[in-house]
Design an enzyme around this catalytic site. Structure first.
Site, short mmCIF file in Angstrom:
data_model
loop_
_atom_site.label_atom_id
_atom_site.label_comp_id
_atom_site.label_asym_id
_atom_site.label_seq_id
_atom_site.Cartn_x
_atom_site.Cartn_y
_atom_site.Cartn_z
N ASP A 375 0.73 -1.20 -0.05
CA ASP A 375 0.18 -0.06 -0.39
C ASP A 375 0.60 1.40 0.05
OD1 ASP A 375 -2.29 1.68 0.47
OD2 ASP A 375 -2.67 1.28 2.00
N CYS A 402 -2.85 4.49 -4.03
CA CYS A 402 -3.92 5.51 -4.55
C CYS A 402 -3.64 6.86 -5.38
CB CYS A 402 -3.74 6.02 -2.95
SG CYS A 402 -2.28 7.28 -2.64
N1 SAH Z 1 -1.52 0.87 4.78
C1 SAH Z 1 -1.42 1.86 5.82
C2 SAH Z 1 -0.44 3.14 5.15
C3 SAH Z 1 -0.61 3.05 3.97
S1 SAH Z 1 0.28 5.14 3.38
C4 SAH Z 1 -2.79 2.65 5.82
O1 SAH Z 1 -3.22 1.61 4.98
O2 SAH Z 1 -3.58 2.93 6.64
C5 SAH Z 1 1.66 4.48 3.14
C6 SAH Z 1 2.85 4.94 4.20
O3 SAH Z 1 3.68 3.62 3.44
C7 SAH Z 1 2.66 5.80 5.05
O4 SAH Z 1 3.24 5.38 6.11
C8 SAH Z 1 4.62 5.91 4.81
O5 SAH Z 1 5.36 6.31 5.60
C9 SAH Z 1 4.75 4.01 4.46
N2 SAH Z 1 6.31 4.44 3.78
C10 SAH Z 1 5.99 5.58 2.79
N3 SAH Z 1 8.03 4.78 1.83
C11 SAH Z 1 7.78 3.67 1.73
C12 SAH Z 1 8.85 2.39 1.77
N4 SAH Z 1 9.79 3.04 1.15
N5 SAH Z 1 8.92 1.30 2.99
C13 SAH Z 1 8.34 1.50 3.61
N6 SAH Z 1 7.39 2.20 4.26
C14 SAH Z 1 7.09 3.56 3.42
#
Ligand code: SAH
Length: 446
Positions: A375, A402
């Site tokens: 996600d 998204c």
């Molecule tokens: N799955 C969660 C949040 C999705 S938003 C939900 O449903 O609420 C995307 C998330 O990815 C954010 O929390 C952001 O901090 C994280 N993120 C961004 N880049 C990333 C990376 N390279 N590795 C792991 N997480 C990451």
């Protein structure tokens, strides 16, 4: 030659990412805010550039069947872009945005109907009002920091407007100044109101550049009493320049440090700084769709990559043997662990770090996923992660996205590297906006 001030009649054929109508004039795009695809409109040109025009909608000569009356009096507010399009048409539009993105990458998987809301209003659990000298409390206009004064907002919880009114009254009576972005004087910068959709608890966070007097703060606490569901009043100090809404220092003025809300039978604590999905009812729809596509039998190891505060993984934990969540933000990981504990889920572990860095290590440690859920943020998955996934070859991938464009890009790559795209379902998390969320399932080719 077309010049600003000139009046033209054009046909709108599509929408920009921001929801503005696009027509064609002189071989160039003409952007018309408020025009819908299929409409003939009369427009006054406001801008003529070598590569595009901009115009103001004067009259709709032939309306699209989906045109409806605007449901909101705050015409200048940039919050909702599809207010004059009826809801079924919004859902159809979102489905076609996803389908077009997939076609653009040569993917021909059918796209399901967009899963929408029964009642697409009052769905948000967080309002971030800007406060400017006046005092004015409201939201920004499209593409700007121009404030549009808004109390009642149809997509916010009803308590929100009441909080805004009371805070405005308090600022007037106590002569507490709003912060002025130009000369960096003044106090109140933002008003953040969060609420539990199920718990109906309300949290008020006043964001200030400097401390108001103790007496003024006591008055604020008194002023807000009587707001239905009020559970927490907090002061957040943000003396720094820039666009960040919340500063690092938060203090409880009254009530609890957190409010709680539910998602699919699990409870979560929400603090002023913690992330929580903005539309919990539709988040449940989204997660249920992800769970359905994951087809868990109960003995699987699931990776929840880009897990935020762990909600997808925890939602799936009861249906899986083990869940590994991976997230880059340390505070989110701390929340994810606390959320697992709060809900008595002992089969979910959370790892802090970037997915592209950590997943190869999990693989080398012999931890094999049966189902991987990703996600990612708008920019999509990191190529290094896609490489690792292709090498690990989990039988099923569920991609929650998204952004249809990066989704399509990543799906196309995965389809060239051993996966078959089987299902695509758009979900409407933000009615009346151009945002579209999508859940897609890939299976490993035998
Ligand atoms: N799955 C969660 C949040 C999705 S938003 C939900 O449903 O609420 C995307 C998330 O990815 C954010 O929390 C952001 O901090 C994280 N993120 C961004 N880049 C990333 C990376 N390279 N590795 C792991 N997480 C990451």
């Amino acid at each position: 030659m077309f010049k600003p001030g000139q009046q033209v009649t054009v046909s709108v054929h599509s929408l920009t990412d921001k929801g503005d109508g696009i027509a064609t004039l002189d071989g160039r795009p003409l952007y018309v805010e408020g025009g819908l695809p299929g409409e003939d409109v009369e427009v006054r040109l406001t801008l003529a550039k070598p590569r595009f025009f901009q115009g103001r909608l004067l009259r709709v000569l032939r309306a699209a069947p989906c045109r409806r009356e605007d449901f909101c009096p705050h015409t200048a507010c940039g919050g909702c872009q599809l207010r004059v399009m009826d809801y079924p048409a919004q859902l159809a539009l979102k489905r076609s945005l996803v389908a077009e993105a997939l076609q653009g990458q040569g993917l021909d998987c059918p796209v399901g109907q967009t899963l929408g809301m029964e009642d697409p209003f009052h769905y948000r659990n967080k309002a971030q009002y800007a406060v400017q000298p006046g005092p004015f409390i409201g939201f920004y206009a499209k593409h700007s920091h121009q404030l549009v004064e808004v109390d009642e907002c149809r997509v916010q919880a009803p308590a929100t407007a009441e909080v805004a009114q009371r805070v405005r009254g308090w600022m007037r009576r106590q002569a507490v100044a709003a912060y002025n972005e130009q000369n960096r004087q003044g106090c109140v910068r933002h008003l953040v109101v969060r609420n539990g959709v199920y718990s109906e608890e309300v949290m008020v966070v006043l964001v200030v550049a400097e401390e108001p007097s103790t007496e003024a703060l006591e008055q604020l606490v008194a002023e807000l009493q009587g707001v239905a569901g009020l559970a927490s009043i907090q002061l957040n100090l943000n003396p720094r320049e820039g666009n960040r809404i919340l500063g690092d220092e938060t203090r409880v003025l009254w009530g609890e440090p957190c409010i709680s809300d539910r998602l699919g039978g699990l409870t979560f604590a929400i603090s002023p700084l913690s992330f929580f999905q903005v539309n919990p009812r539709q988040t449940e729809v989204l997660y249920r769709e992800a769970l359905r596509q994951a087809e868990l039998k109960g003995d699987e190891v699931v990776f929840d990559l880009y897990c935020g505060i762990g909600t997808i993984g925890l939602f799936m934990a009861a249906h899986a043997a083990r869940v590994h969540g991976v997230e880059v933000v340390p505070e989110a990981i701390a929340d994810a662990r606390a959320n697992a504990e709060r809900n008595g889920l002992t089969n979910a572990v959370f790892h802090q770090g970037s997915a592209e860095d950590l997943v190869p290590g999990l693989y080398e440690a012999g931890i094999r996923a049966d189902v991987v859920v990703v996600d990612p943020p708008r920019k999509g998955c990191d190529q290094a992660l896609l490489d690792t996934l292709a090498a690990m070859g989990p039988p099923r991938l569920v991609y929650v996205s998204c952004n249809p464009k990066t989704l399509a890009r990543d799906l196309a790559w995965l389809c060239q590297h051993g996966y078959r795209l089987e299902q695509v379902t758009p979900v409407d998390m933000f009615p009346h906006t151009m945002h579209v969320e999508t859940v897609a399932r890939l299976t490993r080719e035998p």
